[in-house]
Write a protein that holds these residues in place. Structure first.
Motif, PDB file in Angstrom:
ATOM      1  N   LEU A 191       1.020  -1.175  -0.014  1.00  0.00           N
ATOM      2  CA  LEU A 191      -0.119   0.077  -0.050  1.00  0.00           C
ATOM      3  C   LEU A 191       1.009   1.199   0.157  1.00  0.00           C
ATOM      4  O   LEU A 191       0.547   2.248  -0.535  1.00  0.00           O
ATOM      5  N   LYS A 240      -6.538  -2.222  -0.334  1.00  0.00           N
ATOM      6  CA  LYS A 240      -7.439  -1.662   0.975  1.00  0.00           C
ATOM      7  C   LYS A 240      -8.464  -2.640   1.209  1.00  0.00           C
ATOM      8  O   LYS A 240      -8.909  -2.999   2.353  1.00  0.00           O
ATOM      9  N   GLN A 259      -4.780   0.656  -5.500  1.00  0.00           N
ATOM     10  CA  GLN A 259      -4.940   0.889  -4.076  1.00  0.00           C
ATOM     11  C   GLN A 259      -6.379   0.576  -3.368  1.00  0.00           C
ATOM     12  O   GLN A 259      -6.284   0.082  -2.181  1.00  0.00           O
ATOM     13  N   TYR A 311      -7.233  -5.812   2.418  1.00  0.00           N
ATOM     14  CA  TYR A 311      -6.542  -5.601   3.790  1.00  0.00           C
ATOM     15  C   TYR A 311      -7.699  -5.606   4.866  1.00  0.00           C
ATOM     16  O   TYR A 311      -7.529  -6.276   5.791  1.00  0.00           O
ATOM     17  N   THR A 312      -8.804  -5.017   4.481  1.00  0.00           N
ATOM     18  CA  THR A 312      -9.815  -4.856   5.369  1.00  0.00           C
ATOM     19  C   THR A 312     -10.694  -6.294   5.758  1.00  0.00           C
ATOM     20  O   THR A 312     -10.707  -6.513   6.778  1.00  0.00           O
TER      21      THR A 312
END
Length: 335
Positions: free
Chosen positions: A34, A47, A43, A50-51
């Motif tokens: 990131l 993201k 991106q 990742y969440t």
């Protein structure tokens, strides 16, 4: 009886534990990626991944806590070095996730069939769907950017036919001409080469930045093994005048500063090696031309000791976390 009132089985504990290891590793890699992703769409994919990965880690923590089990260590902030130069260039981020989505989809689908408690079945069902969604997003993006090569097109079959004799299986007999690859064999070869190309760049990058000399030498072995796999499997396609997949994107840079701990890089390499053994077994099982299973078995014989060596190296450095262990009752029989 509610799911929470039913104890976890050994397979559920083991699969949750392995998922925790993989997801905490992925979080550390995503934190680094990131920092360097300069494409807005990439991106967003990073993201989102990742969440969802963070939520999975918290869910597994809660399950273990409810069961009175210790929380695994996995991989922490100590395993990622932020602010270091970029180790991989143009669009490696979605290429890496594209590779990881294949691994995750396979693992979580398997884990779901090994789960019996309702909440655990639902968890792995969700994780399977999530990894498939990640695959879709990365595949579409990479295709639009022209860095992902589709498998070769072929004429549509016009009639149903059956294999007439065992010459269809020929591949090793030098006195019999080998038939052309069929669609199933081409798809398996393409899949193996495509995944291996991304893994090879990973090995090149890791070899440049590893801190421990023995670990660095191990990654060089991985780099050479990846090249051998690509060359060997690619030759089957070239014999039928089919070009193996290749890409101009996602190459390792010249950086020599490690973004990750040697422990994390070794774990990821071990994961890819284990997946490679499974892919070769699958390719061999569904290939009807006799030379293909033999060639894939020979490659597996080289991947297996490579993975074993990695495990021994991790044990030597104290990096290999021990999976949950059943009580050893064998001692009772000796008394």
């Amino acid at each position: 009886m509610e799911s929470a009132d039913i104890p976890l089985t050994s397979s559920e504990i083991g699969n949750l534990w392995m998922t925790y290891q993989e997801k905490t590793m992925l979080l550390r890699v995503l934190e680094y990626l990131l920092e360097h992703a300069d494409n807005e769409e990439v991106q967003q994919i990073l993201k989102s991944t990742y969440t969802s990965s963070e939520q999975t880690v918290e869910t597994i923590k809660r399950i273990f806590q409810d069961e009175g089990a210790v929380i695994p260590l996995g991989f922490t902030v100590n395993d990622v070095n932020k602010g270091v130069p970029k180790l991989f260039d143009y669009l490696y981020e979605p290429m890496f996730l594209h590779m990881m989505s294949k691994i995750e989809a396979s693992l979580f689908a398997l884990y779901s069939t090994m789960s019996y408690r309702k909440d655990i079945r639902q968890l792995f069902k969700q994780l399977t769907a999530s990894s498939q969604e990640m695959y879709d997003q990365c595949t579409q993006f990479l295709l639009e950017k022209g860095v992902l090569v589709r498998p070769p097109f072929m004429s549509m079959p016009k009639e149903v036919t059956f294999i007439q004799n065992d010459s269809y299986l020929s591949g090793l007999n030098i006195f019999k001409e080998k038939r052309a690859l069929n669609a199933i064999e081409i798809s398996l070869l393409h899949h193996a080469i495509e995944t291996n190309l991304t893994g090879m760049q990973l090995m090149i990058g890791f070899a440049q930045v590893a801190n421990d000399t023995k670990v660095q030498e191990y990654f060089v072995k991985g780099m050479k093994l990846s090249k051998e796999i690509e060359t060997t499997l690619g030759e089957f396609l070239r014999e039928d005048y089919i070009e193996p997949p290749a890409t101009h994107a996602g190459k390792a840079t010249s950086s020599t500063v490690a973004p990750f701990s040697d422990k994390l890089m070794m774990y990821l390499t071990n994961l890819l090696g284990s997946f490679g053994i499974g892919s070769n077994a699958l390719g061999g099982a569904f290939s009807l031309r006799s030379d293909l299973p033999l060639s894939m078995a020979r490659l597996a014989q080289k991947i297996l000791p490579f993975v074993k060596e990695g495990g021994e190296l991790m044990i030597k450095h104290g990096w290999l976390e021990e999976p949950p262990q059943v009580e050893d009752r064998r001692q009772l029989t000796k008394s």
